[in-house]
Design an enzyme around this catalytic site. Structure first.
Site, short mmCIF file in Angstrom:
data_model
loop_
_atom_site.label_atom_id
_atom_site.label_comp_id
_atom_site.label_asym_id
_atom_site.label_seq_id
_atom_site.Cartn_x
_atom_site.Cartn_y
_atom_site.Cartn_z
N GLU A 178 -41.59 21.63 -9.05
CA GLU A 178 -42.64 22.02 -8.09
C GLU A 178 -43.94 21.89 -8.84
O GLU A 178 -44.13 22.50 -9.90
CB GLU A 178 -42.41 23.45 -7.59
CG GLU A 178 -43.32 23.84 -6.43
CD GLU A 178 -44.52 24.64 -6.87
OE1 GLU A 178 -45.65 24.10 -6.79
OE2 GLU A 178 -44.34 25.79 -7.30
N CYS A 210 -50.26 27.67 -6.74
CA CYS A 210 -49.97 26.32 -6.24
C CYS A 210 -50.22 26.24 -4.74
O CYS A 210 -50.52 25.18 -4.21
CB CYS A 210 -48.51 25.96 -6.53
SG CYS A 210 -48.02 26.12 -8.25
#
Length: 543
Positions: free
Chosen positions: A293, A327
């Site tokens: 990720e 994120c």
């Protein structure tokens, strides 16, 4: 041997403590913060359960008071990494052969320890070492990590429960074996829960792990290892090797026993790791599983039918909680002309109420940027916008590193939908807004979809259901986690499995069964009860 068909406890999300004035949890965390600040730890490399100190030291400092040293940690090099690989491989046979319920028990105990005895310690470590407010620490280093350690055993059981059908006279089954080798877990600074989940989710499935925590979050990582040790994790199953990326990563990636990579971090680093795996592919004993990720350029898209107050709250929380160092943080906004004329002043006035400073002051909404490198990168973007004729800074824009790495929540308004700060990940408290004509809603959605290479999170604000449906349609590939009338942050384990695609990663959804399935290698077994004794078939008869 366990001769019962056991079930792990049904998981439920850990309740979030509020830390209101006068509450017991507020008194406890204040006390623990004071205790940890008064200590200076010597953090070792942890290999095979042993504490290894090589004298190659680096500091763990408070981002909001960078002269305050919380700890020194020993940096691993090639020698220590090779020791860790050997220790992991030595621990693998017994750990992989252990019954799944015994492995699950380790992490269920860790969850209970964190929920009770160690909650204040890990929250305080995260607040001091990563400059999180108590709320941001509580939802991360307590609740989310507890949820990972309670829900993942449940998902593990679901995976093992998946079995094929059997026809008459035979029995078919599937064994979900651990990977043949070790898993390399590389974790970021911004979420203690991710730092705890990336090494433990493969370990839970019977794998052994080499764990490289972010250099700016070794302090909380060390406390995670302490919890796992007390929970009964056998020596060598997870080996913590902090250090520079190349010093740790190069020998790991060169090992023929690399069986998997579990990564959260920047897109360029992940792409380089993938490239290295490709170049080394003939050396490996097995094809490594690669799960990552990476970055995000997350959006909030506003339709003319949206509620302005809801949008403002979502923008402030989504863009500026934890200094935008998520994120999933809102980094670009698309707002229609009809709403911006009334929203602009309210948004700017709302930001004036946002306080920034030491997380120990519970009236602060924001803390400091993690380190000098990140501070310099973010302020360079602000300077670029301030000097550009295509942009205007409408809120914030100030910064100081005299005591801590503080950057004001900053809003940039641009007339160029492909402006630099609309496309590139900044990873800080900077939100760029583009105003579109109300009649060009669908065109603006297409613009949102095509502007950034990332596809992690995003949200749509609208009361018009047709507008919501159109956004879901056009933005179908623009976000792995898509929110309707909510900020694009705050995914909860068991509720919103997290991950994105495109340049944002492999979308293997942490906090779900999908992720855990990446850490097993199935073996199909067929047992024939009465094997045939003649090779001929009925069709072979003459008549």
């Amino acid at each position: 041997m366990n001769n019962g068909m056991v079930n792990v406890p049904i998981p439920a999300n850990e309740p979030i403590l509020e830390y209101r004035p006068g509450s017991q949890e507020r008194k406890r965390i204040k006390s623990r913060l004071s205790e940890l600040k008064g200590q200076q730890l010597d953090i070792p490399i942890i290999i095979g359960g042993r504490e290894v100190r090589n004298g190659e030291l680096a500091e763990c400092c408070m981002p909001h008071n960078h002269k305050h040293v919380l700890a020194h940690y020993h940096k691993a090099g090639q020698k220590e990494v090779n020791m860790a690989i050997d220790a992991a491989l030595a621990a693998r046979p017994e750990w992989a052969a252990m019954s799944w319920d015994a492995r699950a028990a380790v992490f269920l105990k860790a969850a209970e320890l964190l929920s009770t005895t160690y909650r204040d310690t890990l929250n305080a470590a995260t607040m001091l070492g990563q400059s999180k407010t108590i709320h941001q620490a509580e939802i991360d280093s307590a609740c989310e990590l507890i949820d990972f350690w309670r829900f993942n055993p449940h998902y593990m059981q679901m995976i093992y429960h998946q079995q094929p059908q059997s026809s008459r006279g035979c029995w078919n089954m599937v064994e979900h074996r651990s990977l043949e080798g070790f898993v390399f877990a590389v974790t970021p600074f911004n979420f203690t829960s991710i730092a705890g989940n990336l090494p433990t989710s493969p370990a839970m499935m019977g794998n052994v792990v080499i764990w490289k925590p972010a250099s700016s979050a070794v302090y909380s990582a060390y406390h995670i290892m302490e919890v796992l040790k007390i929970a009964g994790l056998p020596d060598g199953v997870i080996n913590m090797v902090p250090g520079p990326g190349g010093a740790v990563g190069n020998p790991v990636m060169a090992s023929p026993h690399l069986a998997g990579i579990h990564f959260t971090g920047s897109t360029p680093v992940f792409q380089n790791m993938w490239r290295t795996v490709g170049n080394n592919i003939e050396k490996y004993k097995t094809y490594p599983r690669i799960v990552g990720e990476t970055g995000g350029k997350d959006f909030v898209f506003v339709h003319p039918s949206a509620n302005s107050e809801e949008v403002i709250t979502a923008l402030v929380r989504g863009a500026f909680e934890y200094q935008g160092q998520k994120c999933s943080a809102a980094s670009r906004g698309y707002i229609p002309e009809s709403l911006w004329s009334t929203m602009r002043e309210s948004l700017v006035e709302t930001l004036k109420r946002v306080k920034m400073g030491d997380p120990e002051d519970f009236t602060n909404f924001m803390g400091a940027i993690i380190d000098r490198s990140a501070y310099n990168t973010i302020t360079d973007y602000i300077k670029f916008a301030a000097d550009s004729p295509e942009a205007e800074i409408v809120a914030g824009g100030n910064y100081s590193d005299s005591k801590g790495f503080f950057i004001e929540p900053t809003i940039i308004l641009t007339n160029n939908p492909r402006f630099k700060t609309m496309k590139e990940e900044i990873f800080g408290p900077v939100l760029t807004i583009y105003i579109y004509a109300d009649k060009e809603y669908e065109q603006a959605l297409t613009l949102c979809d095509s502007t950034s290479p990332y596809a992690l999170t995003g949200s749509i604000f609208a009361q018009d259901r047709n507008a919501i449906n159109k956004a879901r349609q056009i933005l179908v590939n623009a976000a792995g986690n898509f929110y309707i009338n909510d900020k694009p942050t705050g995914a909860v384990v068991g509720q919103q499995p997290f991950g994105g695609s495109r340049a944002s990663g492999t979308n293997d959804k942490a906090g779900s069964m999908i992720n855990l399935q990446r850490w097993v290698s199935p073996r199909t077994i067929k047992e024939k009860f009465v094997p045939p004794t003649d090779f001929t078939y009925p069709f072979m008869s003459e008549k």
